[in-house]
Design a protein around this motif. Structure first.
Motif, PDB file in Angstrom:
ATOM      1  N   TYR A 174     -19.209 -15.083 -28.436  1.00  0.00           N
ATOM      2  CA  TYR A 174     -20.059 -16.259 -28.282  1.00  0.00           C
ATOM      3  C   TYR A 174     -19.288 -17.356 -27.557  1.00  0.00           C
ATOM      4  CZ  TYR A 174     -23.299 -14.215 -31.668  1.00  0.00           C
ATOM      5  OH  TYR A 174     -24.186 -13.393 -32.310  1.00  0.00           O
ATOM      6  N   GLU A 175     -19.923 -17.960 -26.578  1.00  0.00           N
ATOM      7  CA  GLU A 175     -19.333 -19.098 -25.893  1.00  0.00           C
ATOM      8  C   GLU A 175     -19.570 -20.361 -26.715  1.00  0.00           C
ATOM      9  OE1 GLU A 175     -17.537 -19.110 -23.249  1.00  0.00           O
ATOM     10  OE2 GLU A 175     -17.813 -17.029 -22.588  1.00  0.00           O
ATOM     11  N   GLY A 176     -18.715 -21.331 -26.521  1.00  0.00           N
ATOM     12  CA  GLY A 176     -18.887 -22.599 -27.214  1.00  0.00           C
ATOM     13  C   GLY A 176     -17.835 -23.595 -26.771  1.00  0.00           C
ATOM     14  N   PRO A 177     -18.048 -24.876 -27.043  1.00  0.00           N
ATOM     15  CA  PRO A 177     -17.112 -25.914 -26.598  1.00  0.00           C
ATOM     16  C   PRO A 177     -15.908 -26.093 -27.516  1.00  0.00           C
ATOM     17  CG  PRO A 177     -18.973 -26.927 -27.690  1.00  0.00           C
ATOM     18  CD  PRO A 177     -19.262 -25.450 -27.657  1.00  0.00           C
ATOM     19  N   TYR A 178     -15.866 -25.330 -28.623  1.00  0.00           N
ATOM     20  CA  TYR A 178     -14.783 -25.498 -29.587  1.00  0.00           C
ATOM     21  C   TYR A 178     -14.037 -24.189 -29.808  1.00  0.00           C
ATOM     22  CZ  TYR A 178     -18.034 -29.293 -30.768  1.00  0.00           C
ATOM     23  OH  TYR A 178     -18.896 -30.354 -30.713  1.00  0.00           O
ATOM     24  N   PHE A 179     -12.785 -24.322 -30.248  1.00  0.00           N
ATOM     25  CA  PHE A 179     -11.993 -23.165 -30.639  1.00  0.00           C
ATOM     26  C   PHE A 179     -11.703 -23.227 -32.138  1.00  0.00           C
ATOM     27  CE2 PHE A 179     -11.010 -23.304 -26.108  1.00  0.00           C
ATOM     28  CZ  PHE A 179     -11.153 -21.966 -25.772  1.00  0.00           C
ATOM     29  N   ALA A 180     -11.588 -22.049 -32.744  1.00  0.00           N
ATOM     30  CA  ALA A 180     -11.183 -21.949 -34.147  1.00  0.00           C
ATOM     31  C   ALA A 180      -9.663 -21.862 -34.170  1.00  0.00           C
ATOM     32  CB  ALA A 180     -11.808 -20.717 -34.792  1.00  0.00           C
ATOM     33  N   VAL A 181      -9.019 -22.954 -34.525  1.00  0.00           N
ATOM     34  CA  VAL A 181      -7.559 -23.008 -34.476  1.00  0.00           C
ATOM     35  C   VAL A 181      -6.990 -22.600 -35.832  1.00  0.00           C
ATOM     36  CG1 VAL A 181      -5.560 -24.455 -33.956  1.00  0.00           C
ATOM     37  CG2 VAL A 181      -7.680 -24.774 -32.692  1.00  0.00           C
ATOM     38  N   TYR A 182      -7.054 -21.309 -36.095  1.00  0.00           N
ATOM     39  CA  TYR A 182      -6.459 -20.730 -37.298  1.00  0.00           C
ATOM     40  C   TYR A 182      -6.463 -19.215 -37.123  1.00  0.00           C
ATOM     41  CZ  TYR A 182     -11.298 -19.670 -38.621  1.00  0.00           C
ATOM     42  OH  TYR A 182     -12.589 -19.207 -38.626  1.00  0.00           O
ATOM     43  N   GLY A 183      -5.562 -18.537 -37.819  1.00  0.00           N
ATOM     44  CA  GLY A 183      -5.543 -17.082 -37.797  1.00  0.00           C
ATOM     45  C   GLY A 183      -5.169 -16.500 -36.445  1.00  0.00           C
ATOM     46  N   GLU A 184      -5.311 -15.189 -36.365  1.00  0.00           N
ATOM     47  CA  GLU A 184      -4.904 -14.469 -35.164  1.00  0.00           C
ATOM     48  C   GLU A 184      -6.041 -13.707 -34.497  1.00  0.00           C
ATOM     49  OE1 GLU A 184      -2.020 -14.594 -33.749  1.00  0.00           O
ATOM     50  OE2 GLU A 184      -0.902 -15.672 -35.279  1.00  0.00           O
ATOM     51  N   GLY A 185      -7.027 -13.274 -35.278  1.00  0.00           N
ATOM     52  CA  GLY A 185      -8.064 -12.402 -34.722  1.00  0.00           C
ATOM     53  C   GLY A 185      -9.294 -13.157 -34.267  1.00  0.00           C
ATOM     54  N   GLY A 186     -10.326 -12.407 -33.943  1.00  0.00           N
ATOM     55  CA  GLY A 186     -11.617 -12.986 -33.618  1.00  0.00           C
ATOM     56  C   GLY A 186     -11.698 -13.678 -32.276  1.00  0.00           C
ATOM     57  N   GLY A 187     -10.785 -13.370 -31.352  1.00  0.00           N
ATOM     58  CA  GLY A 187     -10.849 -14.001 -30.041  1.00  0.00           C
ATOM     59  C   GLY A 187     -10.779 -15.505 -30.129  1.00  0.00           C
ATOM     60  N   LYS A 188      -9.808 -16.011 -30.890  1.00  0.00           N
ATOM     61  CA  LYS A 188      -9.764 -17.442 -31.192  1.00  0.00           C
ATOM     62  C   LYS A 188      -9.140 -18.300 -30.100  1.00  0.00           C
ATOM     63  CE  LYS A 188      -9.940 -17.240 -36.225  1.00  0.00           C
ATOM     64  NZ  LYS A 188     -10.083 -15.801 -36.452  1.00  0.00           N
ATOM     65  N   GLY A 189      -8.797 -17.725 -28.978  1.00  0.00           N
ATOM     66  CA  GLY A 189      -8.253 -18.528 -27.895  1.00  0.00           C
ATOM     67  C   GLY A 189      -6.759 -18.342 -27.732  1.00  0.00           C
ATOM     68  N   THR A 190      -6.268 -18.707 -26.562  1.00  0.00           N
ATOM     69  CA  THR A 190      -4.847 -18.605 -26.267  1.00  0.00           C
ATOM     70  C   THR A 190      -4.107 -19.807 -26.841  1.00  0.00           C
ATOM     71  OG1 THR A 190      -5.036 -19.824 -24.189  1.00  0.00           O
ATOM     72  CG2 THR A 190      -5.428 -17.437 -24.104  1.00  0.00           C
ATOM     73  N   VAL A 191      -2.794 -19.728 -26.836  1.00  0.00           N
ATOM     74  CA  VAL A 191      -1.989 -20.858 -27.290  1.00  0.00           C
ATOM     75  C   VAL A 191      -2.283 -22.086 -26.435  1.00  0.00           C
ATOM     76  CG1 VAL A 191       0.360 -21.765 -27.453  1.00  0.00           C
ATOM     77  CG2 VAL A 191      -0.153 -19.478 -28.313  1.00  0.00           C
ATOM     78  N   ALA A 192      -2.381 -21.892 -25.128  1.00  0.00           N
ATOM     79  CA  ALA A 192      -2.661 -23.014 -24.229  1.00  0.00           C
ATOM     80  C   ALA A 192      -4.019 -23.648 -24.543  1.00  0.00           C
ATOM     81  CB  ALA A 192      -2.618 -22.543 -22.779  1.00  0.00           C
ATOM     82  N   GLN A 193      -5.001 -22.822 -24.872  1.00  0.00           N
ATOM     83  CA  GLN A 193      -6.318 -23.355 -25.224  1.00  0.00           C
ATOM     84  C   GLN A 193      -6.261 -24.120 -26.541  1.00  0.00           C
ATOM     85  OE1 GLN A 193      -8.343 -19.563 -24.918  1.00  0.00           O
ATOM     86  NE2 GLN A 193      -9.411 -20.188 -23.044  1.00  0.00           N
ATOM     87  N   TRP A 194      -5.490 -23.617 -27.490  1.00  0.00           N
ATOM     88  CA  TRP A 194      -5.312 -24.333 -28.754  1.00  0.00           C
ATOM     89  C   TRP A 194      -4.637 -25.677 -28.524  1.00  0.00           C
ATOM     90  CZ3 TRP A 194      -3.569 -21.061 -33.576  1.00  0.00           C
ATOM     91  CH2 TRP A 194      -4.573 -20.131 -33.893  1.00  0.00           C
ATOM     92  N   GLN A 195      -3.604 -25.671 -27.694  1.00  0.00           N
ATOM     93  CA  GLN A 195      -2.884 -26.916 -27.420  1.00  0.00           C
ATOM     94  C   GLN A 195      -3.818 -27.964 -26.827  1.00  0.00           C
ATOM     95  OE1 GLN A 195       0.155 -25.108 -24.912  1.00  0.00           O
ATOM     96  NE2 GLN A 195       1.746 -25.656 -26.392  1.00  0.00           N
ATOM     97  N   GLN A 196      -4.607 -27.549 -25.854  1.00  0.00           N
ATOM     98  CA  GLN A 196      -5.527 -28.487 -25.211  1.00  0.00           C
ATOM     99  C   GLN A 196      -6.614 -28.937 -26.181  1.00  0.00           C
ATOM    100  OE1 GLN A 196      -7.471 -26.969 -21.712  1.00  0.00           O
ATOM    101  NE2 GLN A 196      -8.329 -28.953 -21.144  1.00  0.00           N
ATOM    102  N   ALA A 197      -7.126 -28.013 -26.973  1.00  0.00           N
ATOM    103  CA  ALA A 197      -8.204 -28.341 -27.905  1.00  0.00           C
ATOM    104  C   ALA A 197      -7.762 -29.353 -28.954  1.00  0.00           C
ATOM    105  CB  ALA A 197      -8.707 -27.066 -28.586  1.00  0.00           C
ATOM    106  N   MET A 198      -6.523 -29.227 -29.411  1.00  0.00           N
ATOM    107  CA  MET A 198      -6.009 -30.092 -30.473  1.00  0.00           C
ATOM    108  C   MET A 198      -5.314 -31.347 -29.951  1.00  0.00           C
ATOM    109  SD  MET A 198      -6.353 -28.836 -33.700  1.00  0.00           S
ATOM    110  CE  MET A 198      -4.860 -29.137 -34.659  1.00  0.00           C
TER     111      MET A 198
END
Length: 235
Positions: A174-198
């Motif tokens: 599913y596409e969406g404007p937010y990332f789930a910043v926890y855990g490892e699975g579920g296609g939660k985004g790359t480290v770079a995406q987490w950094q930008q999101a947070m």
């Protein structure tokens, strides 16, 4: 209780208890504060001015009165979904840090904030402010509740979310404007995406990013407190 007056300094001295890598700290720094962090674990990538390794509750008891403001975000495992439902038996393996933290903070007489995610812990605290990533245009929802001690702030309006959290759900992406910043699975985004999101760029360690709050939250709290203090001085 008679509370000691706020210490007047060129820079507000903030104690960040249970600081981790310093998500909240970065916000206080952006507001011009001097920030000391304390955490039980070593934090080589902590972003604040000073770091002390040790028991955060004990440090508050011994030194909390030396600071102008204290931000405490005790670990939430005792009250979170990790120890709920079928995992309830694991709850006893984690300490309940909410009450000891509040007692230590109250004993200092200093203004403070207690931060917790939604869940059982938030039901055991007074929720004075709730912050969400959407309020700051971030790529996370990341709701966090805050109890304010010895000061008050107006509750900010909660903005409607723009969509769902991106990731895999039942084998479908599913596409969406937010990332789930926890855990490892579920296609939660790359480290770079987490950094930008947070808004956290000084560490690339997933666990450290996942355990932090966005710096924007710390900045909001700092500005709210400084505004409140300025109004009291003017009065």
């Amino acid at each position: 209780m008679t509370h000691p007056a706020l210490i007047r300094r060129a820079r507000l001295r903030v104690l960040a208890a249970f600081c981790g890598v310093g998500g909240d700290t970065a916000g206080y720094l952006a507001a011009g504060c001097h920030v000391t962090g304390v955490d039980l674990a070593p934090q080589p990538r902590y972003i604040g001015d000073v770091f002390h390794q040790g028991d955060a509750v004990e440090y508050i008891r011994a030194h909390g009165h030396e600071y102008d403001f204290i931000h405490a975000g005790p670990p939430c495992q005792f009250d979170c979904t990790l120890t709920a439902g079928t995992n309830a038996t694991k709850r006893s393996t984690y300490p309940d840090l909410l009450e000891p933290t509040r007692e230590a903070l109250e004993a200092t007489g200093r203004p403070y904030v207690i931060e917790q995610p939604p869940g059982r812990a938030s039901k055991r605290m007074r929720v004075d402010v709730t912050l969400c990533g959407e309020m700051f245009g971030l790529g996370v929802i990341r709701h966090r509740n805050f109890e304010l001690g010895h000061w008050t702030a107006p509750k900010p309006a909660h903005r409607p979310h723009r969509g769902r959290v991106a990731g895999m759900r039942h084998g479908k992406w599913y596409e969406g404007p937010y990332f789930a910043v926890y855990g490892e699975g579920g296609g939660k985004g790359t480290v770079a995406q987490w950094q930008q999101a947070m808004g956290i760029t000084w560490t690339d360690v997933r666990k450290e990013i996942a355990e932090a709050i966005p710096p924007a939250y710390g900045l909001w709290l700092a500005n709210a407190f400084l505004t409140r203090t300025a109004l009291e001085v003017a009065a």
